[in-house]
Design a protein around this motif. Structure first.
Motif, mmCIF file in Angstrom:
data_model
loop_
_atom_site.group_PDB
_atom_site.id
_atom_site.type_symbol
_atom_site.label_atom_id
_atom_site.label_comp_id
_atom_site.label_asym_id
_atom_site.label_seq_id
_atom_site.Cartn_x
_atom_site.Cartn_y
_atom_site.Cartn_z
ATOM 1 N N THR A 107 -22.152 -80.087 -70.907
ATOM 2 C CA THR A 107 -23.379 -80.861 -70.726
ATOM 3 C C THR A 107 -23.124 -82.322 -71.046
ATOM 4 O O THR A 107 -22.479 -82.646 -72.050
ATOM 5 N N VAL A 108 -23.636 -83.204 -70.179
ATOM 6 C CA VAL A 108 -23.455 -84.645 -70.330
ATOM 7 C C VAL A 108 -24.834 -85.296 -70.378
ATOM 8 O O VAL A 108 -25.679 -85.023 -69.511
ATOM 9 N N PRO A 109 -25.113 -86.148 -71.348
ATOM 10 C CA PRO A 109 -26.414 -86.847 -71.379
ATOM 11 C C PRO A 109 -26.562 -87.777 -70.175
ATOM 12 O O PRO A 109 -25.574 -88.337 -69.678
ATOM 13 N N ALA A 110 -27.783 -87.926 -69.717
ATOM 14 C CA ALA A 110 -28.065 -88.800 -68.580
ATOM 15 C C ALA A 110 -28.192 -90.240 -69.069
ATOM 16 O O ALA A 110 -29.259 -90.861 -68.982
ATOM 17 N N ARG A 111 -27.108 -90.777 -69.560
ATOM 18 C CA ARG A 111 -27.036 -92.153 -70.043
ATOM 19 C C ARG A 111 -25.861 -92.832 -69.368
ATOM 20 O O ARG A 111 -24.851 -92.185 -69.039
ATOM 21 N N ALA A 112 -25.982 -94.127 -69.196
ATOM 22 C CA ALA A 112 -24.971 -94.863 -68.435
ATOM 23 C C ALA A 112 -23.583 -94.718 -69.056
ATOM 24 O O ALA A 112 -22.595 -94.466 -68.348
ATOM 25 N N GLY A 113 -23.484 -94.886 -70.379
ATOM 26 C CA GLY A 113 -22.173 -94.809 -71.015
ATOM 27 C C GLY A 113 -21.530 -93.445 -70.864
ATOM 28 O O GLY A 113 -20.327 -93.337 -70.566
ATOM 29 N N ALA A 114 -22.324 -92.380 -71.045
ATOM 30 C CA ALA A 114 -21.769 -91.030 -70.930
ATOM 31 C C ALA A 114 -21.348 -90.727 -69.497
ATOM 32 O O ALA A 114 -20.322 -90.064 -69.265
ATOM 33 N N ILE A 115 -22.105 -91.218 -68.511
ATOM 34 C CA ILE A 115 -21.767 -90.934 -67.113
ATOM 35 C C ILE A 115 -20.519 -91.714 -66.696
ATOM 36 O O ILE A 115 -19.694 -91.223 -65.920
ATOM 37 N N ILE A 116 -20.343 -92.918 -67.236
ATOM 38 C CA ILE A 116 -19.122 -93.676 -66.935
ATOM 39 C C ILE A 116 -17.900 -92.960 -67.510
ATOM 40 O O ILE A 116 -16.846 -92.878 -66.853
ATOM 41 N N GLU A 117 -18.044 -92.431 -68.708
ATOM 42 C CA GLU A 117 -16.942 -91.636 -69.276
ATOM 43 C C GLU A 117 -16.680 -90.389 -68.437
ATOM 44 O O GLU A 117 -15.524 -89.984 -68.250
ATOM 45 N N LEU A 118 -17.744 -89.776 -67.921
ATOM 46 C CA LEU A 118 -17.573 -88.609 -67.058
ATOM 47 C C LEU A 118 -16.806 -88.987 -65.791
ATOM 48 O O LEU A 118 -15.947 -88.221 -65.322
#
Length: 453
Positions: free
Chosen positions: A50-61
């Protein structure tokens, strides 16, 4: 026995080796990656997290998926929650496709969890069993936000004019029964005079302009009412709101033109081969700008042409053919076949913004003395006005496809008498005879006598 028919394989019908799928929610997304298992040749390995819907987390994804050499990422179109995932993963250099959620989750008997949904979406992706939705490039998406906001503000302005009409009705002023619309020079002048304190119906009727001057008596009678001071205060508030919305719409028009000037695909080409935002408008230009090409269509103006480009883009290769564009816009009925029975279902709901624009263009074209206008009148006689407008909207969409697919193409109206030149003379005579006989008349035909020399 019927001979088997070969079905051409489409580009999206292939297997991807390394895929990822995301089950989108408002605050997070469940990501499933499926890659070949290095320890067990021929097998697949799936990881879910699970990945939070936040810009930083999505960039890491995005970095993580690039590291695993993921070839395609699939998102389900859940409300507007998919946008942050699509934009950031696309910016990370990944191939992202958006699919309709109702086409991938209709599996009875399967447990409904976010984890199972993500795994199932990844399995469908790696087998190429998903048809991605159309998502325009970033510059068109940016333009679309401005054109849609403009359309919303114009609708809001129309609502304020409707409230103004209701206010005048409560004040016993009936000018909307004499004038076709209040949003004109004469209507605005009368309302401003009422707000300023003028109550004489004859003086108010004298503010009429152009053709309304012929209706002085009717206007005087309609302006006889009980417009009080509190009505003037309310009318002032409504007019201020209308003026503010008009200023915002004008500002958006300017900005939309600037955004189109920044898109090279929308530029024209001069006769000398020069291109740019201002090229193509001169006489003898090799290629007109995209907006100018669409503006030549009967019933389509500058504003409508910009809105159409914002909805379907400038690259028609994503649709492949005008029939697919019409199908995507839901401007044609669906075919449903079961055994020997073939039926047609309603077209369904397409892009509401595009369909609204096409409806306005079709309604304007229906009032013109052109090929499209004559086509509307011919269909309306047999099928009714609503189906005639739908048919004209479909024809306009096909025309738009060809004009955008081939920049050198220009719109050429076939004229209102096009059908007369192509109609078989004998068949036309038989149709007229049949119509007269249906009225109970006995018809005798003889050639027209030649005039005397």
């Amino acid at each position: 026995m019927e001979e088997p028919q070969e079905v051409p394989e489409e580009e999206h019908e292939r297997v991807w080796e390394r895929v990822a799928a995301i089950d989108v929610a408002k605050g997070s997304g469940v990501v499933c990656t499926r890659v070949p298992d290095e320890d067990r040749p021929g097998r697949r390995k799936a990881h879910v997290h699970t990945v939070p819907a936040r810009a930083g987390a999505i960039i890491e994804l995005g970095d993580y998926l690039r590291g695993r050499q993921v070839q395609v990422v699939t998102l389900e179109s859940t409300s507007d929650y998919w946008r942050i995932w699509f934009v950031l993963l696309e910016a990370a250099g990944l191939r992202v496709q958006l699919v309709n959620a109702r086409t991938v989750k209709n599996v009875p008997g399967r447990a409904k969890t976010d984890k199972n949904d993500a795994v199932w979406l990844a399995k469908l992706t790696e087998r190429g069993m998903l048809r991605p939705s159309f998502v325009p490039p970033p510059e068109i998406r940016r333009l679309r936000e401005f054109t849609r906001l403009r359309a919303s503000l114009v609708q809001d302005r129309s609502r304020y004019w409707a409230r103004m009409e209701k206010l005048l009705e409560r004040a016993l002023i009936k000018i909307s029964d004499v004038m076709s619309e209040l949003n004109c020079v004469s209507g605005r002048a009368m309302i401003e005079a009422l707000i300023a304190g003028e109550r004489s119906p004859r003086v108010l009727a004298g503010l009429a302009r152009a053709g309304l001057r012929k209706k002085q008596a009717a206007l005087t009678e309609a302006l006889t009412g009980r417009f009080e001071d509190h009505h003037g205060e309310l009318a002032r508030i409504l007019l201020d709101q209308i003026d503010a919305l008009t200023a915002q719409v004008d500002r958006l028009d300017t900005r939309i033109g600037e955004l189109l000037d920044q898109i090279p695909a929308a530029w024209g080409i001069d006769a000398g081969g020069a291109t740019g935002p201002d090229a193509g408008y001169q006489p003898g230009a090799a290629v007109l700008p995209a907006v100018a090409r669409l503006d030549e269509i009967a019933g389509c103006g500058l504003i409508a042409a910009r809105a159409v480009i914002a909805e379907i883009g400038l690259d028609m290769t994503v649709f492949g053919s005008p029939h697919r564009l019409v199908s995507w816009a839901r401007r044609c009925p669906q075919t449903r076949q079961s055994g020997a029975k073939t039926s047609h279902a309603p077209p369904g709901k397409g892009n509401p913004w595009l369909n609204g624009i096409l409806g306005e263009i079709a309604a304007s074209a229906a009032r013109t003395d052109t090929f499209l206008g004559e086509r509307y009148r011919r269909i309306a006689k047999r099928r009714g006005k609503r189906k005639a407008l739908a048919a004209i909207a479909r024809s306009i969409l096909v025309i738009i496809y060809h004009l955008l697919a081939s920049p050198e193409a220009r719109y050429h109206d076939l004229g209102p008498h096009y059908y007369d030149t192509r109609t078989d003379r004998d068949r036309k005579i038989r149709n007229h005879i049949r119509q007269l006989q249906a009225l109970g008349l006995d018809v005798t035909i003889r050639p027209q006598a030649e005039p005397a020399a």
